[in-house]
Design a protein around this motif. Structure first.
Motif, PDB file in Angstrom:
ATOM      1  N   VAL A  75       0.860  -1.181   0.000  1.00  0.00           N
ATOM      2  CA  VAL A  75       0.000   0.000   0.000  1.00  0.00           C
ATOM      3  C   VAL A  75       0.896   1.230   0.000  1.00  0.00           C
ATOM      4  O   VAL A  75       2.076   1.155   0.360  1.00  0.00           O
ATOM      5  N   PHE A  76       0.335   2.363  -0.388  1.00  0.00           N
ATOM      6  CA  PHE A  76       1.115   3.587  -0.523  1.00  0.00           C
ATOM      7  C   PHE A  76       0.764   4.592   0.563  1.00  0.00           C
ATOM      8  O   PHE A  76      -0.385   4.670   1.019  1.00  0.00           O
ATOM      9  N   SER A  77       1.759   5.368   0.948  1.00  0.00           N
ATOM     10  CA  SER A  77       1.543   6.513   1.837  1.00  0.00           C
ATOM     11  C   SER A  77       2.321   7.691   1.278  1.00  0.00           C
ATOM     12  O   SER A  77       3.295   7.514   0.547  1.00  0.00           O
ATOM     13  N   ALA A  78       1.889   8.894   1.619  1.00  0.00           N
ATOM     14  CA  ALA A  78       2.564  10.103   1.117  1.00  0.00           C
ATOM     15  C   ALA A  78       2.544  11.190   2.189  1.00  0.00           C
ATOM     16  O   ALA A  78       2.331  12.366   1.899  1.00  0.00           O
ATOM     17  N   SER A  79       2.771  10.784   3.446  1.00  0.00           N
ATOM     18  CA  SER A  79       2.689  11.731   4.555  1.00  0.00           C
ATOM     19  C   SER A  79       3.929  12.603   4.685  1.00  0.00           C
ATOM     20  O   SER A  79       3.880  13.659   5.314  1.00  0.00           O
ATOM     21  N   GLU A  80       5.062  12.186   4.108  1.00  0.00           N
ATOM     22  CA  GLU A  80       6.270  12.999   4.146  1.00  0.00           C
ATOM     23  C   GLU A  80       6.349  13.901   2.919  1.00  0.00           C
ATOM     24  O   GLU A  80       5.703  13.635   1.902  1.00  0.00           O
ATOM     25  N   THR A  81       7.143  14.967   3.018  1.00  0.00           N
ATOM     26  CA  THR A  81       7.184  15.988   1.967  1.00  0.00           C
ATOM     27  C   THR A  81       8.624  16.326   1.623  1.00  0.00           C
ATOM     28  O   THR A  81       9.453  16.546   2.521  1.00  0.00           O
ATOM     29  N   LEU A 100      10.372  16.931   4.979  1.00  0.00           N
ATOM     30  CA  LEU A 100       9.604  17.078   6.209  1.00  0.00           C
ATOM     31  C   LEU A 100       9.004  15.725   6.561  1.00  0.00           C
ATOM     32  O   LEU A 100       8.495  15.022   5.689  1.00  0.00           O
ATOM     33  N   ASN A 101       9.062  15.365   7.850  1.00  0.00           N
ATOM     34  CA  ASN A 101       8.415  14.135   8.266  1.00  0.00           C
ATOM     35  C   ASN A 101       6.901  14.340   8.330  1.00  0.00           C
ATOM     36  O   ASN A 101       6.401  15.428   8.017  1.00  0.00           O
ATOM     37  N   ALA A 102       6.177  13.323   8.752  1.00  0.00           N
ATOM     38  CA  ALA A 102       4.707  13.391   8.735  1.00  0.00           C
ATOM     39  C   ALA A 102       4.188  14.509   9.636  1.00  0.00           C
ATOM     40  O   ALA A 102       3.259  15.246   9.267  1.00  0.00           O
TER      41      ALA A 102
END
Length: 406
Positions: free
Chosen positions: A241-247, A259-261
């Protein structure tokens, strides 16, 4: 009068016929066209490695759903790599349905617009297409199998949705917005980082099972060798599954930090208008999760005796969503009544997080608060004086107010 109206209809019919026979409205031969859903861009030395996820519709007679194919091609330019798709498969790639451009880590070490120039020039690709950075290579992300969608590109697009932006879990960006930030004077911008993760988080029970499996010599129930990765009985690839909470933070087209979550969510409080977002908080009597109904962010650049100052004001309307300790029936019946000490702790936490975020982006020379843009628009007479050193001299003043829903 009737003759004139007839002439008008005849003229309109001639114009419509001319437009119909002279444009590209003809039916597209689906057997010769590659409908590109998502594109991954990696770099190997001076070559671009393009991974194109192509939808392959099946006819109704076949009785099958749409399938996909990943075509990997290389070229000295992105356009040259796309031409290789036609040479290898006979398909002509169409980008009109492309919703995602994924940039691998190798692409972010140099100016990413060496990769994006082609997409900006392409007249068929929408400038509202999402752009994201991948942890690892873009090819790995698009090749991943996911349980939520048949196409990994569509699963990645889901985590970059407008809903994710409203709840503050992701800071998505489009090709148009990213390019606009780059071509401004400060050349600062940000992109979400897509990561592929296991669908089940590691727990104490899973660690215990892995330990027992290791003690038994790595043998499964049927006596065959067993690995730590989850695989189906027929040996298919493990699903992710995918996550995109970091920038990822960019300056002059290159990634300069991330940047972290938690830092990403802090920036969302200042940049976006959140709705129904959650905000975890630790106070003396336990853990709380606040339910943010709405926020009102304001930023103002001003000068006091030639000293630039940035005022950041955030007003948050919230209620209690949950807590780690038992609460009385009276408190459970009204989520809008937040204890005063919880409100005060939330204000202090968010205010401190915004100040830390400002100092971090300032050190990276990444103007995510758009100070240079405001300087150019509102204080053009000071623009030449401060354009090069505005971030170094600016002093932030942060005010945060949390208030009950009622």
């Amino acid at each position: 009068m009737r003759i004139k109206s007839t002439k008008v209809y005849v003229i309109l019919a001639v114009i419509l016929a001319f437009l119909f026979f002279s444009n590209d409205f003809g039916l597209t031969d689906i057997q010769k066209t590659a409908l590109v859903i998502a594109v991954g861009v990696d770099r190997e030395n001076d070559e671009f490695v393009i991974t194109s996820q192509i939808a392959m519709p099946k006819s109704e007679q076949d009785g099958e759903s749409s399938e996909s194919a990943q075509i990997v091609s290389k070229g000295k330019t992105v356009a040259d790599a796309f031409e290789q798709i036609n040479a290898k498969t006979g398909w002509y790639p169409k980008l009109v349905f492309c919703k995602l451009i994924a940039l691998g880590e190798s692409a972010t070490k140099r100016n990413v617009f060496e990769c994006l120039n082609f997409f900006l020039r392409d007249e068929y690709l929408s400038d509202n297409c999402s752009v994201a950075v991948c942890e690892g290579s873009a090819q790995e992300i698009l090749n991943a199998k996911t349980p939520v969608e048949d196409l990994s590109g569509l699963a990645a697009i889901k985590v970059l949705s407008s809903h994710a932006e409203r709840v503050g879990s992701v800071l998505p960006n489009t090709l148009r917005e990213f390019a606009s930030s780059y071509f401004d004077q400060d050349k600062s911008a940000f992109l979400p980082i897509i990561k592929a993760e296991a669908p089940q988080e590691e727990t104490a029970q899973s660690k215990k099972e892995q330990s027992e499996s290791g003690k038994s010599g790595g043998k499964g129930e049927n006596g065959s060798a067993s690995s730590g990765k989850q695989k189906s009985s027929n040996g298919e690839q493990e699903k992710k599954v995918f996550s995109a909470s970091e920038t990822a933070l960019f300056n002059d087209g290159k990634q300069v930090g991330k940047l972290n979550a938690d830092e990403s969510k802090t920036l969302a409080f200042v940049k976006n208008k959140l709705r129904l977002a959650s905000y975890p908080l630790k106070v003396d009597d336990g853990e709380y999760t606040l339910h943010v109904k709405r926020n009102t962010p304001k930023t103002k650049l001003s000068f006091e005796q030639d000293q630039p100052k940035l005022e950041i004001q955030v007003t948050v309307t919230a209620g209690i969503l949950d807590g780690s300790k038992f609460h009385s029936v009276e408190s459970l019946s009204d989520a809008g009544e937040i204890p005063k000490k919880v409100l005060q702790s939330a204000e202090e936490k968010l205010q401190g997080d915004i100040l830390k975020l400002f100092e971090k982006t300032k050190a990276l020379n990444c103007d995510v608060f758009d100070c240079s843009l405001t300087l150019k628009r509102k204080y053009f007479d000071r623009y030449e004086k401060y354009r090069e050193n505005l971030l170094r001299e600016i002093q932030p003043n942060v005010r945060v107010k949390f208030q009950n829903v009622r």
